[in-house]
Design a protein around this motif. Structure first.
Motif, PDB file in Angstrom:
ATOM      1  N   ARG A  83       0.830  -1.207   0.000  1.00 45.61           N
ATOM      2  CA  ARG A  83       0.000   0.000   0.000  1.00 45.61           C
ATOM      3  C   ARG A  83       0.864   1.256   0.000  1.00 45.61           C
ATOM      4  O   ARG A  83       0.512   2.257  -0.611  1.00 45.61           O
ATOM      5  CB  ARG A  83      -0.945   0.021   1.207  1.00 45.61           C
ATOM      6  CG  ARG A  83      -1.968  -1.090   1.243  1.00 45.61           C
ATOM      7  CD  ARG A  83      -2.845  -1.099   0.000  1.00 45.61           C
ATOM      8  NE  ARG A  83      -3.753  -2.218  -0.006  1.00 45.61           N
ATOM      9  CZ  ARG A  83      -3.579  -3.334  -0.683  1.00 45.61           C
ATOM     10  NH1 ARG A  83      -2.519  -3.486  -1.430  1.00 45.61           N
ATOM     11  NH2 ARG A  83      -4.463  -4.296  -0.646  1.00 45.61           N
ATOM     12  N   GLU A 116       1.924   1.744  -3.506  1.00 48.96           N
ATOM     13  CA  GLU A 116       0.793   2.264  -4.270  1.00 48.96           C
ATOM     14  C   GLU A 116       0.537   3.735  -3.943  1.00 48.96           C
ATOM     15  O   GLU A 116       0.255   4.543  -4.831  1.00 48.96           O
ATOM     16  CB  GLU A 116      -0.465   1.449  -3.978  1.00 48.96           C
ATOM     17  CG  GLU A 116      -0.433   0.040  -4.535  1.00 48.96           C
ATOM     18  CD  GLU A 116      -1.604  -0.814  -4.061  1.00 48.96           C
ATOM     19  OE1 GLU A 116      -2.460  -0.303  -3.312  1.00 48.96           O
ATOM     20  OE2 GLU A 116      -1.650  -1.988  -4.439  1.00 48.96           O
ATOM     21  N   ALA A 117       0.652   4.091  -2.663  1.00 48.78           N
ATOM     22  CA  ALA A 117       0.439   5.485  -2.254  1.00 48.78           C
ATOM     23  C   ALA A 117       1.512   6.388  -2.854  1.00 48.78           C
ATOM     24  O   ALA A 117       1.214   7.501  -3.304  1.00 48.78           O
ATOM     25  CB  ALA A 117       0.433   5.603  -0.727  1.00 48.78           C
ATOM     26  N   ASP A 118       2.749   5.920  -2.893  1.00 47.78           N
ATOM     27  CA  ASP A 118       3.823   6.704  -3.499  1.00 47.78           C
ATOM     28  C   ASP A 118       3.566   6.899  -4.996  1.00 47.78           C
ATOM     29  O   ASP A 118       3.755   7.996  -5.531  1.00 47.78           O
ATOM     30  CB  ASP A 118       5.180   6.029  -3.277  1.00 47.78           C
ATOM     31  CG  ASP A 118       5.631   6.075  -1.829  1.00 47.78           C
ATOM     32  OD1 ASP A 118       5.062   6.863  -1.046  1.00 47.78           O
ATOM     33  OD2 ASP A 118       6.560   5.309  -1.478  1.00 47.78           O
ATOM     34  N   ALA A 119       3.121   5.835  -5.662  1.00 48.06           N
ATOM     35  CA  ALA A 119       2.815   5.934  -7.091  1.00 48.06           C
ATOM     36  C   ALA A 119       1.647   6.887  -7.324  1.00 48.06           C
ATOM     37  O   ALA A 119       1.671   7.693  -8.259  1.00 48.06           O
ATOM     38  CB  ALA A 119       2.497   4.548  -7.664  1.00 48.06           C
ATOM     39  N   ALA A 120       0.631   6.809  -6.472  1.00 52.86           N
ATOM     40  CA  ALA A 120      -0.519   7.707  -6.605  1.00 52.86           C
ATOM     41  C   ALA A 120      -0.097   9.155  -6.347  1.00 52.86           C
ATOM     42  O   ALA A 120      -0.549  10.071  -7.045  1.00 52.86           O
ATOM     43  CB  ALA A 120      -1.625   7.294  -5.637  1.00 52.86           C
ATOM     44  N   SER A 121       0.771   9.363  -5.380  1.00 56.03           N
ATOM     45  CA  SER A 121       1.259  10.714  -5.088  1.00 56.03           C
ATOM     46  C   SER A 121       2.024  11.272  -6.279  1.00 56.03           C
ATOM     47  O   SER A 121       1.852  12.437  -6.650  1.00 56.03           O
ATOM     48  CB  SER A 121       2.161  10.673  -3.848  1.00 56.03           C
ATOM     49  OG  SER A 121       2.684  11.946  -3.575  1.00 56.03           O
ATOM     50  N   LYS A 122       2.841  10.444  -6.907  1.00 57.30           N
ATOM     51  CA  LYS A 122       3.575  10.874  -8.096  1.00 57.30           C
ATOM     52  C   LYS A 122       2.604  11.183  -9.228  1.00 57.30           C
ATOM     53  O   LYS A 122       2.773  12.174  -9.952  1.00 57.30           O
ATOM     54  CB  LYS A 122       4.578   9.813  -8.527  1.00 57.30           C
ATOM     55  CG  LYS A 122       5.432  10.254  -9.705  1.00 57.30           C
ATOM     56  CD  LYS A 122       6.396   9.182 -10.140  1.00 57.30           C
ATOM     57  CE  LYS A 122       7.263   9.571 -11.301  1.00 57.30           C
ATOM     58  NZ  LYS A 122       6.723  10.399 -12.318  1.00 57.30           N
ATOM     59  N   ALA A 123       1.575  10.352  -9.383  1.00 55.66           N
ATOM     60  CA  ALA A 123       0.584  10.592 -10.434  1.00 55.66           C
ATOM     61  C   ALA A 123      -0.149  11.912 -10.192  1.00 55.66           C
ATOM     62  O   ALA A 123      -0.432  12.654 -11.138  1.00 55.66           O
ATOM     63  CB  ALA A 123      -0.403   9.425 -10.504  1.00 55.66           C
ATOM     64  N   VAL A 124      -0.444  12.212  -8.936  1.00 54.28           N
ATOM     65  CA  VAL A 124      -1.108  13.476  -8.605  1.00 54.28           C
ATOM     66  C   VAL A 124      -0.193  14.650  -8.954  1.00 54.28           C
ATOM     67  O   VAL A 124      -0.635  15.646  -9.542  1.00 54.28           O
ATOM     68  CB  VAL A 124      -1.516  13.510  -7.114  1.00 54.28           C
ATOM     69  CG1 VAL A 124      -1.902  14.906  -6.679  1.00 54.28           C
ATOM     70  CG2 VAL A 124      -2.656  12.544  -6.859  1.00 54.28           C
TER      71      VAL A 124
END
Length: 122
Positions: free
Chosen positions: A47, A50-58
């Motif tokens: 998780r 995934e959170a790091d990837a989502a933060s980068k996507a944001v």
């Protein structure tokens, strides 16, 4: 005294024998809890990734949004310039159309026929 020690040893052995199934149950539950803990740690790490990837996507989306906003802001003056150029081109096209119409009228007019000059006379 030996009889008392032997009786206590027998009682202790009986208690130990009675406690063995409970101890085995506790050991099994402890093992299950340990496995569940490891699984939770693995899930937490997944998780976090995934959170790091989502933060980068944001962050990437925010950069793209800013670029789009800048492009939209720059688009207004470009559209005004393009509209002015289009109006100028239309005006020039209308002028050309007028000239072509006048030329067409001149071509369409019947030119007076020139008198035929005999070739021998020249």
């Amino acid at each position: 005294l030996d009889a008392l020690i032997a009786a206590c040893a027998a009682d202790l052995a009986a208690v130990a024998a009675d406690a063995e199934p409970q101890r085995a149950k506790c050991a099994a539950r402890l093992k299950e809890a340990g496995e569940a803990w490891v699984k939770c740690l693995e899930t937490e790490n997944a998780r976090r990734v995934e959170a790091d990837a989502a933060s980068k996507a944001v962050k990437d989306a925010e950069v793209a949004r800013k670029e789009a906003a800048r492009a939209a802001k720059d688009f207004g003056p470009e559209m005004k310039q393009a509209a002015a150029a289009l109006a100028h081109a239309k005006s020039a096209a209308e002028e050309c159309q007028g000239v072509l119409s006048a030329y067409g009228e001149l071509v369409d007019r019947a030119a007076p026929e020139a008198e035929a000059v005999p070739v021998d006379a020249v």
